[in-house]
Design an enzyme around this catalytic site. Structure first.
Site, PDB file in Angstrom:
ATOM      1  N   ASP A  33      59.272  22.823 -36.849  1.00  0.00           N
ATOM      2  CA  ASP A  33      57.930  23.189 -37.285  1.00  0.00           C
ATOM      3  C   ASP A  33      57.391  24.290 -36.377  1.00  0.00           C
ATOM      4  OD1 ASP A  33      56.757  21.978 -34.983  1.00  0.00           O
ATOM      5  OD2 ASP A  33      56.569  20.064 -36.001  1.00  0.00           O
ATOM      6  N   ALA A  34      56.256  24.858 -36.731  1.00  0.00           N
ATOM      7  CA  ALA A  34      55.723  26.017 -36.017  1.00  0.00           C
ATOM      8  C   ALA A  34      55.431  25.722 -34.548  1.00  0.00           C
ATOM      9  CB  ALA A  34      54.466  26.519 -36.714  1.00  0.00           C
TER      10      ALA A  34
END
Length: 185
Positions: free
Chosen positions: A35-36
């Site tokens: 994920d980011a």
């Protein structure tokens, strides 16, 4: 490639895609995802069978047995956590040592987020960077969306930083940040 969002990102008037970002002219698939807010090892391949074997928990490996691929992360979590000594009684363990719950039972996530997880394969305390944080190494063999963050949340902690250091036998050892290595069979 921290912050790379994929085909749907628009930078100025141009679409930013994998080929543009990496200058690699081949159809590659990511094995797993980050994920980011997560950094670390990301495997890219043009081998669809490899993608299936690593991401599908029921895939048959070379030895013909179903065995999930382990992924190891380093996580900076909220709170000062400890693990019990081997002589500690189990009855007081999960309340006094919440991390033990993840080792023994896994975590109960909402049905929307995959339900009950398997117990973690390994959990080691690496250090206490501050009086209110704990750096741990955690190894899992599932890959539910945001699983590690949700597992720590389930025991009343939160993840401040998450870094994947290995997938199976492949690790970041010897690689600097933002570098790549081409692997052969």
């Amino acid at each position: 490639m921290k912050g790379f969002a994929g085909d749907q990102s628009i930078i100025g008037k141009e679409m930013l895609n994998f080929e543009t970002a990496t200058n690699i002219q081949s159809k590659l698939h990511a094995i797993g995802r980050l994920d980011a807010a997560t950094t670390g090892l990301l495997l890219l391949t043009n081998d669809g069978n490899l993608v299936h074997q690593v991401t599908n928990p029921n895939a048959k490996q070379d030895n013909k047995q179903s065995k999930s691929v382990q992924k190891t992360y380093e996580a900076l979590i909220m709170g000062h956590h400890e693990l019990p000594e081997a002589s500690t009684t189990v009855s007081a363990t999960s309340e006094t040592y919440p991390l033990v719950t993840l080792l023994e039972k896994g975590a109960t996530l909402s049905p929307k987020h995959g339900g009950q997880t398997k117990p973690v394969d390994d959990l080691t305390i690496l250090s206490h960077p501050t009086a209110s944080t704990t750096l741990v190494s955690i190894t899992i063999s599932e890959g539910k969306n945001r699983q590690i963050r949700r597992m720590f949340h389930s025991i009343g902690s939160g993840v401040m930083k998450l870094h994947r250091v290995s997938v199976g036998q492949l690790s970041l050892a010897g690689l600097s940040s933002n570098s790549t290595a081409e692997l052969q069979e």
